[in-house]
Write an enzyme that holds these catalytic residues in place. Structure first.
Site, short mmCIF file in Angstrom:
data_model
loop_
_atom_site.label_atom_id
_atom_site.label_comp_id
_atom_site.label_asym_id
_atom_site.label_seq_id
_atom_site.Cartn_x
_atom_site.Cartn_y
_atom_site.Cartn_z
CG ASN A 10 80.65 16.06 2.41
OD1 ASN A 10 80.93 17.95 2.17
ND2 ASN A 10 80.27 16.06 3.59
CE LYS A 12 80.28 16.52 6.73
NZ LYS A 12 80.89 15.96 8.26
CG HIS A 96 75.88 14.53 4.15
ND1 HIS A 96 75.88 15.37 5.78
CD2 HIS A 96 76.52 13.96 4.25
CE1 HIS A 96 76.80 14.90 6.04
NE2 HIS A 96 77.46 14.10 5.54
CD GLU A 98 76.83 16.96 7.98
OE1 GLU A 98 77.27 18.07 7.65
OE2 GLU A 98 77.73 16.57 8.91
CD GLU A 168 78.78 10.09 5.04
OE1 GLU A 168 80.16 10.42 5.08
OE2 GLU A 168 77.63 11.22 4.71
N GLY A 174 81.30 12.93 12.38
CA GLY A 174 82.09 14.02 13.28
C GLY A 174 81.99 13.88 15.09
CB SER A 214 84.39 9.27 12.60
OG SER A 214 83.64 10.16 13.98
N GLY A 236 86.45 15.06 8.29
CA GLY A 236 87.00 15.68 8.86
C GLY A 236 88.32 15.13 7.98
P1 13P Z 1 83.33 12.72 9.89
O1 13P Z 1 84.14 12.16 8.69
O2 13P Z 1 84.10 14.29 10.21
O3 13P Z 1 82.56 11.56 10.38
O4 13P Z 1 82.54 12.53 8.91
C1 13P Z 1 81.80 11.38 7.43
C2 13P Z 1 80.86 13.11 7.00
O5 13P Z 1 79.63 13.11 7.10
C3 13P Z 1 80.97 12.23 5.49
O6 13P Z 1 79.65 12.59 4.55
#
Ligand code: 13P
Length: 251
Positions: A10, A12, A96, A98, A168, A174, A214, A236
């Site tokens: 992802n 983002k 998601h 977010e 998640e 993150g 993560s 990330g």
């Molecule tokens: P990270 O791997 O950066 O923690 O993000 C996870 C995520 O939100 C994937 O959709």
């Protein structure tokens, strides 16, 4: 339980179209034919250019990161399921954390989106997961259970077969704090049991349940090794060849 089936990135709101094209090409060149499906969840403006690349390589797919729930109309700035499908998009990430946190999405809205996506021929990657205070209070199974129920239980079995679930935990996204393999396994097994209760064992056992939060090269193998963890949804670490390729190859 299923075996490892998918690693999804992802991106983002990262990478320009030029950067994204180079990233996808470099990952594919370095990883070759992948052991499982690899999905690039890219910014909307890159969907067609990344699809052009993935279409030429077995095992690689493209995902949108969101989609509007209406068919069409005066919704400035939004994209419909039909637009994504016609552009060749394979998957769409829905719900998601977010989107929930910054754009006010909830499970009844996400349920509508999942239906729209499936009707258009898109494969939903449905994200669920609890916040830190919920986990600390010991209510994580109750909350994730509610999310699964509200977003997925109204589907019919033929629809459910097409849904990928991504667990998640919000506290792991993150933050560099990963759920332990045991914490991930416990929740994945709980989710699979819920799917089994509603849709039967056959569908539950073939449902892909990804872990996200993560995921890094140094923990992917351990997480993906858990019985009910069928792969990862990676933020990330999906943004560089040196991090994402070892995750793709983690066994
Ligand atoms: P990270 O791997 O950066 O923690 O993000 C996870 C995520 O939100 C994937 O959709």
């Amino acid at each position: 339980m299923t075996s490892r089936t998918m690693v999804a990135g992802n991106w983002k709101m990262n990478t320009t179209p030029t950067q994204g094209k180079a990233l996808a090409e470099d990952i594919i060149a370095a990883a070759g034919t992948p052991p499982t499906k690899v999905v690039f969840g890219v910014p909307a403006i890159q969907l067609m250019s990344i699809k052009e690349i993935t279409a030429q390589h077995e095992g690689y797919f493209v995902a949108a990161q969101n989609m509007h729930h209406k068919d069409n109309g005066a919704y400035t700035g939004e994209l419909s399921a039909a637009m994504l499908a016609d552009a060749g998009v394979d998957y769409v990430i829905l719900g998601h954390s977010e989107r929930r946190e910054y754009f006010g999405e909830n499970d009844s809205l996400v349920n509508i989106k999942i239906n729209k996506a499936l009707n258009a021929g898109l494969l939903p990657i449905y994200c669920c997961g609890e916040k830190l205070d919920i986990r600390e209070a010991g209510n994580h199974e109750m909350i994730v259970g509610k999310q699964i129920e509200q977003a997925l239980f109204s589907l019919d079995p033929a629809q459910m077969e097409k849904v990928v679930i991504a667990y998640e935990p919000v506290w792991a996204i993150g933050t560099g704090v990963t759920a332990s393999p045991e914490q991930a396994q416990e929740m994945h097994s709980f989710i699979r049991q819920m799917v089994a209760n509603q849709f039967g064992d056959t569908i539950a056992n073939s449902t892909t349940i990804l872990y996200g939060g993560s995921v890094k090269p140094d923990n992917a193998e351990e997480l993906f090794g858990m019985e009910d963890v069928d792969g990862g949804l990676v933020g990330g670490a999906s943004l560089s060849v040196e991090n994402f390729v070892p995750i793709i190859k983690a066994r």
